[in-house]
Write a protein that holds these residues in place. Structure first.
Motif, mmCIF file in Angstrom:
data_model
loop_
_atom_site.group_PDB
_atom_site.id
_atom_site.type_symbol
_atom_site.label_atom_id
_atom_site.label_comp_id
_atom_site.label_asym_id
_atom_site.label_seq_id
_atom_site.Cartn_x
_atom_site.Cartn_y
_atom_site.Cartn_z
ATOM 1 N N GLU A 1 72.510 23.890 -2.057
ATOM 2 C CA GLU A 1 71.169 23.468 -1.650
ATOM 3 C C GLU A 1 70.316 24.680 -1.288
ATOM 4 O O GLU A 1 69.124 24.732 -1.627
ATOM 5 N N GLU B 1 69.265 26.489 -4.484
ATOM 6 C CA GLU B 1 68.243 25.703 -5.187
ATOM 7 C C GLU B 1 66.870 25.913 -4.557
ATOM 8 O O GLU B 1 65.864 26.112 -5.259
ATOM 9 N N LYS B 2 66.817 25.897 -3.229
ATOM 10 C CA LYS B 2 65.538 26.064 -2.547
ATOM 11 C C LYS B 2 65.045 27.503 -2.621
ATOM 12 O O LYS B 2 63.829 27.744 -2.687
ATOM 13 N N ASN C 1 65.346 29.397 -5.113
ATOM 14 C CA ASN C 1 64.825 29.596 -6.468
ATOM 15 C C ASN C 1 63.487 28.914 -6.708
ATOM 16 O O ASN C 1 62.850 29.136 -7.738
ATOM 17 N N GLN C 2 63.063 28.105 -5.750
ATOM 18 C CA GLN C 2 61.747 27.480 -5.885
ATOM 19 C C GLN C 2 60.667 28.505 -5.551
ATOM 20 O O GLN C 2 60.879 29.409 -4.729
#
Length: 357
Positions: free
Chosen positions: A320, A323-324, A326-327
């Motif tokens: 998680e 993923e965040k 990479n935003q």
């Protein structure tokens, strides 16, 4: 009326926490207020304060160091002498949990309780006795009790009641010091701090249990699977053999600003904070912040941090988090507007507004 302010906690070489809070309250006080301030200093910081605060009414040197048992006798005696000498009404402000038993009802008392960590997190017989006697007495007899977050306010009410006198006033950050650097500034500072790696994750704090350094380090080791070239920069370490750790022996605000600007993310998995200045400073510099959901941090950082459950293992959080990370970053203008509500000028104005009202 004169306000006597205990400044023995100020250490400009390590100007963090209560030291920074006290220093900024005085530095940002309006000129018409400074002439009514009397500062208490000890032997260690008298000369430094005399140079830093030339506009105040007076600086009084006392023998007792910060949190020395002797302060409980000396400070009430010093206040009595100031009152007799000046023939003025006196207010006494302790910007920390230092709580001398001032029984003279003519002296108005004010205190800042930043948090109740010593009851909630580092509970011991010594802490329980201190907070159930001197701190309790001071809170009960103070005109106002200032605190730094609604989280801390709820804790104070839980232990002491007195909800009507507790005032939440957020600390600030210096946006002239902690700011997003221009590209040319970064290139120049790369030469100054040439020992730093090009890519890294950052942890700044201390090795006290609540700062949760070990979790930050383990989170980094998991992040390295996805960021193999990244190092770990920190002023805390407990693994001398890990070549991926860049160890900072000394750190000042200029270096800190550069680190915040350059890091992949600032790791702050703290278990207990009354407020939490470092992640807010990091946001002001444009950094991504990975923070715990503990204590005051969600209140202070709002929706602008990547939150993790630190009661789960780093392995459970890692996908998680990546993923965040990479935003894309939100627009810095949005972050800047959010951070601007935390400023030292407002803090100082509001505190002295209550004291001199």
């Amino acid at each position: 009326m004169l306000c006597v302010l205990d400044c023995r906690c100020i250490n400009l070489e390590k100007n963090h926490g209560i030291s920074r809070y006290t220093y900024e309250i005085i530095r940002n006080a309006p000129k018409n207020i400074k002439q009514y301030l009397i500062l208490l200093a000890d032997i260690k910081n008298f000369d430094v304060l005399a140079k830093a605060f030339e506009e105040v009414r007076e600086i009084v040197k006392i023998k007792s160091s910060f949190l020395s048992p002797f302060e409980n006798i000396e400070i009430p005696n010093v206040l009595e002498k100031i009152q007799k000498r000046t023939k003025e009404e006196i207010a006494y402000f302790s910007p920390s949990f230092s709580s001398p038993p001032i029984v003279d009802k003519r002296i108005k008392k004010y205190i800042t309780i930043h948090d109740l960590m010593h009851l909630d997190f580092y509970s011991s017989l010594k802490n329980k006795v201190y907070y159930s006697t001197l701190v309790k007495y001071y809170i009960n007899t103070a005109v106002y009790v200032f605190t730094v977050s609604n989280y801390s306010k709820e804790k104070i009410i839980k232990y002491y009641g007195n909800s009507e006198k507790i005032k939440v006033i957020y600390p600030g950050i210096d946006v002239n010091t902690f700011r997003k650097l221009k590209d040319e500034e970064i290139e120049r500072l790369k030469d100054v701090y040439s020992y730093l790696p090009e890519e890294f994750f950052l942890f700044i704090g201390n090795n006290k249990k609540h700062k949760n350094f070990s979790y930050a380090y383990e989170l980094y080791k998991n992040l390295k699977r996805f960021y193999p070239a990244h190092k770990f920069v920190s002023n805390v370490w407990d693994n001398e053999s890990d070549q991926d750790i860049i160890r900072l022996e000394k750190i000042d605000d200029n270096l800190l600003c550069f680190l915040y600007n350059r890091c992949e993310a600032f790791l702050y998995p703290s278990l207990y904070e009354g407020f939490g200045l470092p992640p807010l400073e990091a946001l002001a510099c444009g950094a991504k912040v990975i923070a715990s959901r503990c204590a005051s941090l969600p209140e202070v950082l709002g929706e602008h941090a990547i939150y993790i459950d630190v009661f789960k293992s780093p392995e459970e959080n890692i996908f998680e988090v990546v993923e965040k990370l990479n935003q894309p970053k939100p627009k810095f203008e949005v972050i800047s507007r959010y951070v601007s509500k935390y400023n030292w000028q407002d803090l100082s104005k509001k505190i002295f507004g209550f004291i001199f009202s």
